[in-house]
Design an enzyme around this catalytic site. Structure first.
Site, PDB file in Angstrom:
ATOM      1  N   GLU A 154      59.174  89.248-130.812  1.00 17.17           N
ATOM      2  CA  GLU A 154      59.107  90.257-129.761  1.00 17.17           C
ATOM      3  C   GLU A 154      57.837  90.116-128.930  1.00 17.17           C
ATOM      4  O   GLU A 154      57.769  90.620-127.798  1.00 17.17           O
ATOM      5  CB  GLU A 154      59.191  91.660-130.372  1.00 17.17           C
ATOM      6  CG  GLU A 154      60.558  92.042-130.904  1.00 17.17           C
ATOM      7  CD  GLU A 154      61.555  92.368-129.797  1.00 17.17           C
ATOM      8  OE1 GLU A 154      61.129  92.818-128.707  1.00 17.17           O
ATOM      9  OE2 GLU A 154      62.764  92.174-130.034  1.00 17.17           O
ATOM     10  N   TYR A 185      55.820  98.289-129.860  1.00 16.30           N
ATOM     11  CA  TYR A 185      55.895  97.501-131.096  1.00 16.30           C
ATOM     12  C   TYR A 185      55.384  96.088-130.862  1.00 16.30           C
ATOM     13  O   TYR A 185      54.570  95.562-131.635  1.00 16.30           O
ATOM     14  CB  TYR A 185      57.339  97.456-131.591  1.00 16.30           C
ATOM     15  CG  TYR A 185      57.584  96.423-132.673  1.00 16.30           C
ATOM     16  CD1 TYR A 185      57.189  96.658-133.988  1.00 16.30           C
ATOM     17  CD2 TYR A 185      58.203  95.200-132.377  1.00 16.30           C
ATOM     18  CE1 TYR A 185      57.408  95.713-134.982  1.00 16.30           C
ATOM     19  CE2 TYR A 185      58.417  94.255-133.368  1.00 16.30           C
ATOM     20  CZ  TYR A 185      58.024  94.508-134.656  1.00 16.30           C
ATOM     21  OH  TYR A 185      58.232  93.563-135.626  1.00 16.30           O
ATOM     22  N   LYS A 238      52.193  94.200-132.501  1.00 14.70           N
ATOM     23  CA  LYS A 238      52.313  92.951-133.242  1.00 14.70           C
ATOM     24  C   LYS A 238      51.387  91.872-132.664  1.00 14.70           C
ATOM     25  O   LYS A 238      50.842  91.040-133.401  1.00 14.70           O
ATOM     26  CB  LYS A 238      53.756  92.459-133.227  1.00 14.70           C
ATOM     27  CG  LYS A 238      54.634  93.095-134.286  1.00 14.70           C
ATOM     28  CD  LYS A 238      54.216  92.680-135.687  1.00 14.70           C
ATOM     29  CE  LYS A 238      55.159  93.194-136.748  1.00 14.70           C
ATOM     30  NZ  LYS A 238      54.698  92.835-138.116  1.00 14.70           N
ATOM     31  N   SER A 257      55.812  88.491-134.775  1.00 13.95           N
ATOM     32  CA  SER A 257      57.191  88.712-134.335  1.00 13.95           C
ATOM     33  C   SER A 257      57.496  87.998-133.026  1.00 13.95           C
ATOM     34  O   SER A 257      56.636  87.918-132.136  1.00 13.95           O
ATOM     35  CB  SER A 257      57.436  90.216-134.156  1.00 13.95           C
ATOM     36  OG  SER A 257      58.656  90.463-133.503  1.00 13.95           O
ATOM     37  N   SER A 310      58.392  99.044-137.789  1.00 13.32           N
ATOM     38  CA  SER A 310      59.013  97.805-137.323  1.00 13.32           C
ATOM     39  C   SER A 310      60.251  97.988-136.460  1.00 13.32           C
ATOM     40  O   SER A 310      60.893  97.005-136.096  1.00 13.32           O
ATOM     41  CB  SER A 310      59.376  96.924-138.521  1.00 13.32           C
ATOM     42  OG  SER A 310      60.251  97.626-139.389  1.00 13.32           O
ATOM     43  N   GLN A 354      63.257  94.958-146.256  1.00 11.14           N
ATOM     44  CA  GLN A 354      64.117  93.782-146.415  1.00 11.14           C
ATOM     45  C   GLN A 354      63.325  92.543-146.808  1.00 11.14           C
ATOM     46  O   GLN A 354      63.585  91.912-147.840  1.00 11.14           O
ATOM     47  CB  GLN A 354      64.860  93.507-145.108  1.00 11.14           C
ATOM     48  CG  GLN A 354      65.576  92.160-145.073  1.00 11.14           C
ATOM     49  CD  GLN A 354      66.088  91.787-143.694  1.00 11.14           C
ATOM     50  OE1 GLN A 354      67.269  91.875-143.441  1.00 11.14           O
ATOM     51  NE2 GLN A 354      65.194  91.364-142.802  1.00 11.14           N
TER      52      GLN A 354
END
Length: 323
Positions: free
Chosen positions: A130, A152, A156, A128, A87, A13
């Site tokens: 997150e 994840y 990151k 991110s 991701s 994206q």
């Protein structure tokens, strides 16, 4: 001569929207893509934007340092945007080692390739929100402590700090964008916003009867990917590299996001939403809310698309896909 950009993860994206933006600005755009023996590179998102013939795809993998060095040496990019990663948060519990190899150590490989082959290139790392995980402050800024809650997010965080380390140790113009959730019609079906808009479209067209979700009370700060890739580019135009939160400064529950989607097609959410405990995360991130003040003050960046506009755009796109 036009500037050259290398984008890892160009088929995703963000990669597609960033490639579109850079092409509009006159860049020569190269994209690193991983190719398997059984399928060609998926250029669907680039095709959606009508730019698949305007970018130059290069075979490569973040785990292949020698290949990255060769690619950087051949292209000699002015700017490198590292968007490639495993991701999907949910998959990171199923594939924690792969997630660490790609999403964490892959960043080191790209930085090392630049250090050895093109140290004057400017580098962007896709960090991110997150990483904040179990949030330590109600609103998260660049100075908020991190507390990752998934493989994840941990990966990151490694990528974020190795970027800072190469910036401070080797003088590389390396910046990180701590991006909060950002979506679009090009979002993968496995992500909650696209899962919702896709399901709403199917329900509206009589192709499905329910939408199954986990924790609908989790709160997220959602923006549009088109806005967020603009922030990436602005970071690499600054004289000094730095780290920036990219967010809208507004948080909404998953349920509220769903209500926008159902309302857009004239349906009542309570007739179709099913809460499935099996879809809860092992360690939930309850709320994310970013403070984009630094990006506004230094980059002059601010979002232009609201959550309502974005979700309606995504529902319409999914309706068109099925229709």
């Amino acid at each position: 001569m036009s500037r050259k950009a290398l984008i890892t993860g160009i088929t995703g994206q963000d990669g597609a929207y960033l490639a579109h933006l850079l092409l509009e600005k006159g860049y020569e755009v190269h994209g690193l893509a991983r190719r398997s023996s059984t399928s060609d590179v998926n250029l669907g998102r680039l095709q959606w934007l009508g730019i698949e013939k305007d970018v130059r795809i290069v075979d490569g993998d973040l785990l292949d340092l020698s290949g990255l060095i060769r690619t950087v040496s051949d292209i000699k990019p002015d700017e490198v945007y590292n968007l490639a990663a495993q991701s999907f948060v949910a998959s990171s519990w199923q594939q924690p080692i792969l997630t660490g190899q790609v999403t964490a150590l892959g960043v080191t490989n790209v930085l090392e390739a630049l250090r050895l082959a093109k140290p004057d290139a400017r580098f962007y790392q896709a960090s991110s929100s997150e990483m904040y995980g179990l949030v330590q402050h109600p609103v998260q800024s660049e100075s908020t402590p991190f507390y990752p809650r998934s493989p994840y997010a941990v990966s990151k965080l490694y990528g974020h700090w190795i970027t800072v380390n190469y910036r401070e140790s080797f003088g590389i113009h390396a910046s990180s964008g701590i991006l909060f959730n950002h979506e679009s019609p090009l979002r993968g079906i496995e992500f909650v916003t696209r899962k919702v808009t896709n399901s709403v479209a199917r329900i509206k067209l009589g192709l499905d009867r329910e939408l199954r979700l986990g924790n609908t009370e989790a709160k997220r700060d959602w923006g549009h990917a088109k806005d967020y890739v603009r922030a990436m580019w602005l970071m690499l135009q600054q004289e000094k590299p730095d780290d920036y939160v990219v967010a809208t400064g507004r948080t909404s529950t998953v349920r509220a996001m769903c209500e926008i989607a159902f309302s857009h097609v004239g349906l009542n959410i309570d007739d179709y939403l099913v809460i499935d405990p099996k879809l809860y995360r092992p360690a939930e991130v309850e709320i994310l809310l970013g403070d984009p003040s630094k990006a506004l003050n230094i980059l002059g960046w601010e979002p232009t698309v609201t959550l309502e506009e974005m979700i309606c755009e995504m529902v319409d796109a999914d309706l068109n896909r099925f229709s």
